[in-house]
Scaffold this active site. Sequence first.
Site, mmCIF file in Angstrom:
data_model
loop_
_atom_site.group_PDB
_atom_site.id
_atom_site.type_symbol
_atom_site.label_atom_id
_atom_site.label_comp_id
_atom_site.label_asym_id
_atom_site.label_seq_id
_atom_site.Cartn_x
_atom_site.Cartn_y
_atom_site.Cartn_z
ATOM 1 N N HIS A 18 45.020 86.991 3.282
ATOM 2 C CA HIS A 18 46.350 87.537 3.003
ATOM 3 C C HIS A 18 47.394 86.660 3.696
ATOM 4 C CE1 HIS A 18 46.414 89.185 7.024
ATOM 5 N NE2 HIS A 18 45.472 90.087 6.775
ATOM 6 N N HIS A 21 46.833 85.597 7.431
ATOM 7 C CA HIS A 21 45.920 84.464 7.642
ATOM 8 C C HIS A 21 46.603 83.167 7.188
ATOM 9 C CE1 HIS A 21 43.028 87.838 6.372
ATOM 10 N NE2 HIS A 21 42.885 87.745 7.672
ATOM 11 N N CYS A 126 34.535 100.047 17.811
ATOM 12 C CA CYS A 126 35.193 100.053 16.501
ATOM 13 C C CYS A 126 34.659 98.855 15.718
ATOM 14 C CB CYS A 126 36.707 99.964 16.629
ATOM 15 S SG CYS A 126 37.480 99.722 15.009
ATOM 16 N N CYS A 129 37.398 96.377 14.485
ATOM 17 C CA CYS A 129 37.856 95.381 15.472
ATOM 18 C C CYS A 129 36.702 94.515 15.957
ATOM 19 C CB CYS A 129 38.421 96.038 16.724
ATOM 20 S SG CYS A 129 39.816 97.111 16.500
ATOM 21 N N CYS A 143 40.885 104.599 16.023
ATOM 22 C CA CYS A 143 41.361 103.249 16.315
ATOM 23 C C CYS A 143 42.715 103.093 15.630
ATOM 24 C CB CYS A 143 40.376 102.204 15.770
ATOM 25 S SG CYS A 143 41.126 100.583 15.586
ATOM 26 N N HIS A 146 42.553 100.468 12.610
ATOM 27 C CA HIS A 146 41.685 100.675 11.453
ATOM 28 C C HIS A 146 41.596 102.124 11.014
ATOM 29 C CE1 HIS A 146 40.540 96.712 12.999
ATOM 30 N NE2 HIS A 146 40.476 96.433 11.714
ATOM 31 N N LYS A 296 49.655 97.160 9.960
ATOM 32 C CA LYS A 296 48.860 95.955 9.912
ATOM 33 C C LYS A 296 48.342 95.754 8.484
ATOM 34 C CE LYS A 296 44.890 93.901 12.195
ATOM 35 N NZ LYS A 296 44.029 93.869 13.345
ATOM 36 N N LYS A 299 42.658 94.645 3.866
ATOM 37 C CA LYS A 299 42.115 95.074 2.592
ATOM 38 C C LYS A 299 41.792 96.565 2.666
ATOM 39 C CE LYS A 299 38.415 93.896 -0.526
ATOM 40 N NZ LYS A 299 37.004 93.530 -0.390
HETATM 41 N N1 MSP Z 1 37.385 86.534 13.387
HETATM 42 C C1 MSP Z 1 38.369 86.830 14.351
HETATM 43 C C2 MSP Z 1 38.880 85.582 15.032
HETATM 44 C C3 MSP Z 1 37.860 84.760 15.718
HETATM 45 S S1 MSP Z 1 38.528 83.290 16.358
HETATM 46 C C4 MSP Z 1 37.368 82.629 17.322
HETATM 47 C C5 MSP Z 1 39.543 87.525 13.682
HETATM 48 N N2 MSP Z 1 39.661 87.298 12.375
HETATM 49 S S2 MSP Z 1 40.834 87.876 11.450
HETATM 50 O O1 MSP Z 1 40.421 87.567 10.104
HETATM 51 O O2 MSP Z 1 41.105 89.215 11.745
HETATM 52 O O3 MSP Z 1 42.048 86.980 11.754
HETATM 53 C C6 MSP Z 1 42.918 87.199 12.824
HETATM 54 C C7 MSP Z 1 44.013 86.171 12.808
HETATM 55 O O4 MSP Z 1 44.574 86.069 11.475
HETATM 56 C C8 MSP Z 1 45.208 86.518 13.686
HETATM 57 O O5 MSP Z 1 45.028 86.151 15.025
HETATM 58 C C9 MSP Z 1 46.292 85.701 13.000
HETATM 59 O O6 MSP Z 1 46.135 84.367 13.313
HETATM 60 C C10 MSP Z 1 45.975 85.926 11.545
HETATM 61 N N3 MSP Z 1 46.541 87.163 11.075
HETATM 62 C C11 MSP Z 1 45.840 88.186 10.536
HETATM 63 N N4 MSP Z 1 46.709 89.157 10.182
HETATM 64 C C12 MSP Z 1 47.949 88.774 10.494
HETATM 65 C C13 MSP Z 1 49.212 89.333 10.291
HETATM 66 N N5 MSP Z 1 49.365 90.490 9.728
HETATM 67 N N6 MSP Z 1 50.300 88.625 10.681
HETATM 68 C C14 MSP Z 1 50.196 87.377 11.239
HETATM 69 N N7 MSP Z 1 49.008 86.835 11.436
HETATM 70 C C15 MSP Z 1 47.866 87.528 11.159
HETATM 71 O O7 MSP Z 1 40.301 88.166 14.365
#
Ligand code: MSP
Length: 491
Positions: A18, A21, A126, A129, A143, A146, A296, A299
């Site tokens: 999304h 990411h 959780c 998370c 949580c 989530h 937040k 999906k």
């Molecule tokens: N898999 C772990 C990270 C492991 S790193 C060794 C994880 N994955 S995640 O898919 O949840 O991705 C988290 C990261 O995605 C956040 O730290 C950020 O970089 C990005 N983002 C995910 N959602 C976001 C927003 N809503 N807004 C901005 N960035 C976000 O955590």
Amino acid sequence: MRRILITTPIYYVNDKPHIGHAYTTLVADVLTRFFRIQGKEVFFLTGTDEHGAKIAEVAEKAGKTPKKICDENSEDFKKAWQNLEIKYDYFIRTTDKRHEEAVKKFFEKLKEKNVIYEKEYVGLYCVGCEKFLTEKDLVNGLCPDHKRKPETISEKNYFFKLKLKAVEELIKTKKLKILPSGAESEVFGLLNQKLDDFSISRQKERVKWGIDLPFDKNQTIYVWVDALLNYISAVGYNDNEEEFKKWWVDARVIHLLAKDILKFHAIYWPAMLLSVGIKTPDEEFVHGFFTINGQKMSKTLGNFIDPNDLVKRFGAEVTRYLLLSQFSLNHDGDVKEEKFAEKYNSDLAQGIGNLVSRILALGEQYGKEIMVQCLDTNLVTKSWKDYKKQMEEFRFNDALVIIWNLISYCDKYISDTKPWQKIDDDKEFQKILGLLIYVLGNASLMLSPIMPKTSTKILEYLNLHDTSKEDWLSKLVLLKKQLPLFPRLDN
Ligand code: MSP
């Protein structure tokens, strides 16, 4: 340092990509391009985090094997990055054999250094998370991220002896810089809470989808520890000493992440590295969160904006601009999709697009070569200085303001000098257009890490593309009208 490793978090493959990411990955891409233009050697690393209970759960629901889900969904991330013209150097998947071997080696080292021990543990877990929560973290027993009730888990795990003093020292002495300062304060706050040792393995009968702990076949490695190790496994920790020295030990290592995973990156990760004597990262840049109506994006909650949809509607270049100009890096931003079209029209169609068209139209009307000149180059020199500072400090949004100030400067200069009335006055017309071409050319160069194709196109239109900016002054260029760069959107 000439050599830089830039990393993004590796994304969980249970979600589709999304714009959250996309944002982090885009920041990494822009920084990579920016540093390369500055003559640095950069390695840009991204990838997917594929183990753990969360992925296993999604796979089971879909009636597929976890590996199949990982294969399919990691492709979605690759495709999304390709659509956004994001050019990484390496895409790591934690199910890669190479990574798994490196993780095992690291665990052998932890054991050798005597920094882990076994303990019976009871906690609230959780799966969303993939971490243990405390009663304090819950909102109405759920949580908060989530909206699900954590499971009470009691099992024997291996724990890591967390030495907070050493991490604190690292951050205090700026050997590890946490940026911006708000994120650094948050880390000091966490350090003051005296965090406990953390578990680094799971009982295999509960979490099968993980890397086996090499010295206890009833345990799998905790997905977060597995994931953090991607940063070193991807650059040869286990299998290429030379590469590892080049891109980890001797490089400036910059991790990009959002605040949701700050504790793992700023405390657990450096502590793990210190415990086995590996160099720690140099900088961690922590940005805010995109929320949709304050929630937040995920999906599971069904409220995410797919970057591919934005690319379909606006194209890659515009989507890059829209995402990066959304909000200042240090703050959270509630995304309003309807604002995208508004911003497109005001900044791109009417802003830079319109300026380019006006300058080209004037040039065509004049019909003769124009000599690029600028009576006051201070404006451009100062803008470059400010722009570089903002880019180096990861403030793309402010860097864009500097570029757009140059655009407004040109617009105002056109209104003030009225060049269309001076077509017959060669000296005056040359002076005005010469300056406009020079300033716009520089603004386009500054734009190149963010909108690389737009930048090249403008420089081609201005006939400046085949020379370096040092040679622009006194160059003769002939301008011709072109199709608008950014046609206005009506809805
Ligand atoms: N898999 C772990 C990270 C492991 S790193 C060794 C994880 N994955 S995640 O898919 O949840 O991705 C988290 C990261 O995605 C956040 O730290 C950020 O970089 C990005 N983002 C995910 N959602 C976001 C927003 N809503 N807004 C901005 N960035 C976000 O955590």
